[in-house]
Design an enzyme around this catalytic site. Structure first.
Site, PDB file in Angstrom:
ATOM      1  CB  SER A 131       0.394  -3.467  -1.078  1.00 19.40           C
ATOM      2  OG  SER A 131       0.251  -3.936   0.243  1.00 19.40           O
ATOM      3  CE  LYS A 185       1.292  -6.295  -3.149  1.00 20.68           C
ATOM      4  NZ  LYS A 185       0.979  -7.665  -2.932  1.00 20.68           N
ATOM      5  CG  HIS A 188       4.853  -4.759   0.551  1.00 21.33           C
ATOM      6  ND1 HIS A 188       3.833  -5.666   0.765  1.00 21.33           N
ATOM      7  CD2 HIS A 188       4.520  -3.653   1.261  1.00 21.33           C
ATOM      8  CE1 HIS A 188       2.930  -5.129   1.562  1.00 21.33           C
ATOM      9  NE2 HIS A 188       3.323  -3.906   1.870  1.00 21.33           N
ATOM     10  CG  ASN A 189       3.242  -9.404  -0.533  1.00 20.85           C
ATOM     11  OD1 ASN A 189       3.143  -8.189  -0.555  1.00 20.85           O
ATOM     12  ND2 ASN A 189       2.291 -10.200  -0.984  1.00 20.85           N
ATOM     13  CD  GLU A 192       1.832  -8.624   4.147  1.00 25.49           C
ATOM     14  OE1 GLU A 192       1.845  -7.710   3.293  1.00 25.49           O
ATOM     15  OE2 GLU A 192       1.057  -9.584   4.083  1.00 25.49           O
TER      16      GLU A 192
END
Ligand code: NBP
Length: 484
Positions: A131, A185, A188-189, A192
């Site tokens: 990232s 990941k 995480h997105n 976000e």
């Protein structure tokens, strides 16, 4: 045959791969072999960066020959068929014990499948979430690698050398086996998405409630960035709001088409959460808000639907208090979004048998990635205190913060509803909070309804067993066979 002089290789030299290769080459001890399907890109990178000392390869065989054993290669190509094509070629020229790393944005079930297939050849396969975009790839990303313990021995020092550093610690940890890195990941997105939507809702409420212009609101965000909301996303929000469009002289945000795009990782996070039975309502609302914005044909027609009628104006003497309420609502909703995201990681780890240390994940997000923030230290503290914390926001620090914020949070959600201003992430986060803390939920009624139409049975609060009411008969209750 060239001498095997490189300790690491990169396949795929578009923006991410070439920047990652330059980052690797800039670290002491690394010599980097590079390969791209079309050689022009390899030549272009070589010409532009002679200082990197790259070892170019024109074929996969040359690439393999250039690498010291165990060979270690990071693939940075377009996720999907491109990744499979490169893996197929590397497997032909690599040997057991070598390591293939996919640093692209793969969907984690693909990584699980690929790891299994590659492992059968004796070669290690590591799915690593990376990232930070192109800038992060060059200067230091946050890296979330999965894969075997064996590959981590070789890969760990290399990835530590290129990762972002936060408070002296590299933003990389061995997340867990096979698809664990790409799973983390993905979440995480998703977080976000939620964080960005919450910030956008805060901006919209302040703008429509107080009439402040984007440049003035930029100052508010810059101020917020000095406190508990300090984060990369708040910082760049101030930058975007300050930007003036050169051709019209208007604030840039006012000339950007209000239809938000997405590359799919938010949707993956929500789809996976639905399968795992984890309520990530903040992430879901953020993803849906992008979808809603991107249907102009519906918005044009729906624009004629009635709203509350009155203009929403915060009285001048209450503007400062309203802005502080919005700040607190944003903070509380953000706690919910992160709590939900970590809940999804916890559930994913249980489902797929990954031993994921949640505190370590929050630490590797402190630098390099899009959601980097001070706040992540508090999450690390919470998991250090109670590693098996069932709900992150119940940790004392967050419970206190929400306690401080909740009256403001409720006022903001009420104001948004009354004013007809959409605040889906604020309001769904508040509903989640009230749901998870409720002593008793109307789920009991839902169970009654399910039993009525489908004989789905229910459990009782006062005795063990599974029960069914004979709704179409005399409505007496019988003990049912537990089918669960
Ligand atoms: P792209 O996603 O645009 O992919 C272009 C690269 O893939 C080129 O090197 C291209 O080779 C190669 N490629 C393709 Br397309 N098909 C191939 C095949 N069948 N065999 C071999 N190579 C093939 O590059 P990017 O934007 O640098 O992203 C790379 C990865 O990093 C992606 O998975 C992306 O999702 C991920 N990522 C991107 C970001 C970001 O901010 N952009 C952030 C984090 C992660 P060619 O030159 O011969 O066509």
């Amino acid at each position: 045959m060239p001498t095997a002089a490189a300790n690491i290789g990169v396949v795929g030299l578009a923006v991410m791969g070439s920047n990652l290769a330059r980052n690797l080459a800039s670290r002491e001890g690394n010599t980097v072999a590079i390969f791209n399907r079309s050689y022009e890109k390899t030549q272009g990178v070589l010409d532009a960066h002679p200082e990197a000392g790259f070892i170019p390869a024109a074929t996969y065989q040359e690439f393999a020959d250039a690498l010291q054993k165990p060979r270690t290669a990071i693939i940075m190509v377009k996720a999907g068929a491109g990744t499979d094509a490169v893996i197929d070629e590397l497997v032909k020229v690599f040997e057991p014990g070598d390591i293939i790393v996919d640093g692209g944005n793969a969907y984690f079930p693909d990584t699980i499948r690929r790891e299994k297939a590659v492992r059968a050849t004796g070669i290690n396969f590591v799915g690593a979430g990376i990232s930070g975009g192109e800038e992060g790839a060059l200067t230091g990303p946050s890296i979330m690698p999965g894969g075997s313990d064996e590959s981590w021995v070789t890969l760990g020092p290399i990835l530590r050398s290129i990762a972002a550093i936060a408070e002296g610690e590299p933003c990389v940890t061995h997340v867990g086996h096979d698809g664990a890195g790409h799973f983390v990941k993905m979440v995480h997105n998703g977080i976000e998405y939620a964080d960005m939507q919450l910030i956008a809702e805060a901006y919209d409420l302040i703008r429509r409630g107080t009439g402040k212009n984007p440049a003035e609101i930029a100052e508010i965000f810059a101020e917020w960035n000095k406190g508990e909301l300090e984060s990369y996303l708040i910082e760049i929000t101030a930058e975007v709001l300050r930007q003036v469009d050169a051709s019209t002289g208007a604030p840039l945000v006012d000339v950007i088409l209000d239809q938000a795009g997405a590359k799919g990782t938010g949707a993956w996070t929500v789809q996976t959460a639905l399968s795992l039975g984890v309520p990530v309502s903040g992430i879901a609302e953020a993803t849906f808000a992008r979808s809603l914005s991107s249907h102009p044909e519906q918005r044009v027609v729906a624009g004629a639907l009635p709203g509350p009628g009155e203009e929403f104006t915060v009285p001048a003497d209450q503007v400062d208090a309203f802005i502080e309420d919005v700040r607190l609502a944003l903070y509380a909703s953000k706690i919910v979004a992160y709590s939900q995201g970590f809940d999804e990681i916890r559930a994913g780890a249980a489902e797929y048998g990954w031993n994921i240390e949640l505190g370590a994940i929050s630490k590797i997000w402190r630098g390099g990635c899009i959601i980097r923030a001070q706040f992540l230290n508090r999450i690390a503290d919470a998991y250090a205190e109670t590693p098996d914390l069932p709900v992150l926001m119940a940790a004392s620090y967050f419970a206190e913060a929400i306690g401080r914020a909740q009256a403001a949070w409720r006022r903001v959600v009420v104001a948004a509803a009354q004013a007809g201003i959409p605040a889906p992430a604020f309001s769904s986060s508040l509903s989640y909070y009230d749901g998870i803390r409720a002593d008793r939920l109307p789920a009991a009624l839902v169970q009654g309804q399910r039993d009525f139409f489908g004989a789905h049975t229910y459990k009782r609060i006062d005795k063990p067993g599974t029960f069914h009411t004979q709704w179409s008969g005399d409505r007496t209750e019988i003990e049912a066979v537990d089918t669960h």
